[in-house]
Design an enzyme around this catalytic site. Structure first.
Site, PDB file in Angstrom:
ATOM      1  N   ASP A   1       0.826  -1.206   0.000  1.00 34.25           N
ATOM      2  CA  ASP A   1       0.000   0.000   0.000  1.00 34.25           C
ATOM      3  C   ASP A   1       0.857   1.252   0.000  1.00 34.25           C
ATOM      4  O   ASP A   1       0.503   2.275  -0.584  1.00 34.25           O
ATOM      5  CB  ASP A   1      -0.915  -0.010   1.236  1.00 34.25           C
ATOM      6  CG  ASP A   1      -2.085   0.955   1.105  1.00 34.25           C
ATOM      7  OD1 ASP A   1      -2.381   1.370  -0.027  1.00 34.25           O
ATOM      8  OD2 ASP A   1      -2.696   1.286   2.131  1.00 34.25           O
TER       9      ASP A   1
ATOM     10  N   HIS B   1      -5.575   6.673   7.649  1.00 33.74           N
ATOM     11  CA  HIS B   1      -4.685   7.590   6.941  1.00 33.74           C
ATOM     12  C   HIS B   1      -4.591   8.891   7.738  1.00 33.74           C
ATOM     13  O   HIS B   1      -5.509   9.235   8.484  1.00 33.74           O
ATOM     14  CB  HIS B   1      -5.197   7.846   5.522  1.00 33.74           C
ATOM     15  CG  HIS B   1      -4.899   6.729   4.582  1.00 33.74           C
ATOM     16  ND1 HIS B   1      -4.428   6.924   3.303  1.00 33.74           N
ATOM     17  CD2 HIS B   1      -4.996   5.384   4.730  1.00 33.74           C
ATOM     18  CE1 HIS B   1      -4.248   5.758   2.708  1.00 33.74           C
ATOM     19  NE2 HIS B   1      -4.601   4.813   3.547  1.00 33.74           N
TER      20      HIS B   1
ATOM     21  N   CYS C   1      -2.094   9.980  -0.477  1.00 35.47           N
ATOM     22  CA  CYS C   1      -3.547   9.854  -0.583  1.00 35.47           C
ATOM     23  C   CYS C   1      -3.950  10.347  -1.964  1.00 35.47           C
ATOM     24  O   CYS C   1      -3.886  11.552  -2.236  1.00 35.47           O
ATOM     25  CB  CYS C   1      -4.246  10.679   0.498  1.00 35.47           C
ATOM     26  SG  CYS C   1      -6.042  10.562   0.424  1.00 35.47           S
TER      27      CYS C   1
END
Length: 307
Positions: free
Chosen positions: A16, A209, A240
């Site tokens: 990720d 996040h 992001c």
């Protein structure tokens, strides 16, 4: 509720974290990153992704990464698998766990994969079934559980609906993900208090996040709801994509520093992770966004110069 005695930290940096890097990260660096993280004590490392290289070119070497790592007994090596083709690659790579993903927001689902939430979950039925038949763990990740870049607020009922659909697929763990980092502690507790009524608390994880600087506060709120699994990314790797210039995944070093301060066991060596954060930041020419990581590195250098 008292804090958990111990938690599991799932390290998501190799997958990720790196997937949004524009410059290709060499396979050797990815392998070294996974191996060093496993050696630091992580029980679960998200190591690769088997998606189309057309969509995520950074993850095109997933098979090579999985073939090159030095597997440590007891460590779960996870891979992202969006479809049966991805699952077949994961099976060949001897993945311990596959990760499937849905969204709690209809707008997000339609905008990103051109189908409804129900249709997206249905696509994972054969993948989850095949994983179970082959003795592979299944983890379901639910994006936009605390907010959506397109529709804004996401009702708790929508999150509950997807949790129940994921549970029906046989997921061993389910991630409640704040994809764009808009969640706050109050909302985090509201969502988790509801979700724990329909899925076992000990099999839920928080994926936060840090876009609005709320990740650590949300993790603490989740601890108060009895959550014992959290995701983090070494050096805060990962941006992001829905908030330009914003940070993405919460930094692992910051989470470990928090847990150590709370007396919550993780089984992970913070000093090793700080060194790993420095290693990967230098390897890819990226700023280390972990505050605890930078502070501990500076302290270590200061101590060295004082000797």
């Amino acid at each position: 509720m008292s804090l958990p005695r111990a938690v599991k930290i799932v390290e998501v940096g190799p997958r990720d974290g790196l997937q949004n890097e524009k410059q290709f990260v060499s396979t050797d660096v990815k392998i070294a990153l996974v191996d060093r993280l496993a050696a630091a004590g992580f029980q679960n490392v998200e190591a690769a992704s088997f998606v189309s290289p057309k969509w995520v070119p950074q993850m095109a070497d997933g098979a090579e990464v999985m073939a090159g790592i030095a597997r440590r007994p007891g460590t779960i090596y996870s891979v992202l698998t969006p479809n049966m083709k991805g699952f077949e690659a994961a099976l060949a790579a001897r993945a311990d766990e596959i990760v499937i993903f849905g969204a709690a927001s209809e707008a997000f689902s339609q905008k990103n994969i051109n189908c409804s939430i129900a249709e997206s979950i249905a696509r994972f039925e054969p993948v989850a079934r095949a994983a179970k038949e082959n003795g592979i763990r299944v983890r379901g990740s639910i994006s936009c559980s605390l907010g959506c870049p397109y529709q804004g607020d996401v009702p708790v009922t929508s999150v509950l609906d997807v949790v129940q659909r994921m549970a029906a697929l046989g997921c061993d763990e389910i991630d409640i993900a704040d994809t764009i980092g808009v969640g706050t502690p109050k909302r985090t507790r509201e969502v988790l208090a509801s979700v724990t009524k329909v899925f076992p608390r000990e099999r839920l994880s928080g994926h936060f996040h840090d876009t609005y600087g709320q990740a650590l506060a949300n993790i603490y709120a989740a601890l108060l709801e009895g959550i014992e699994i959290f995701h983090a990314s070494v050096a805060g790797l990962g941006g992001c994509p829905y908030a330009k210039g914003a940070t993405g995944n919460v930094a692992t070093e910051d989470v470990l520093y928090l847990m150590n301060g709370l007396g919550v066991e993780t089984g992970v060596d913070l000093d090793q992770v700080v060194a790993i954060g420095d290693f990967i930041s230098n390897a890819i020419g990226r700023t280390n966004v972990s505050r605890a990581g930078r502070a501990l590195l500076a302290k270590a250098k200061s101590d060295e110069s004082a000797c």
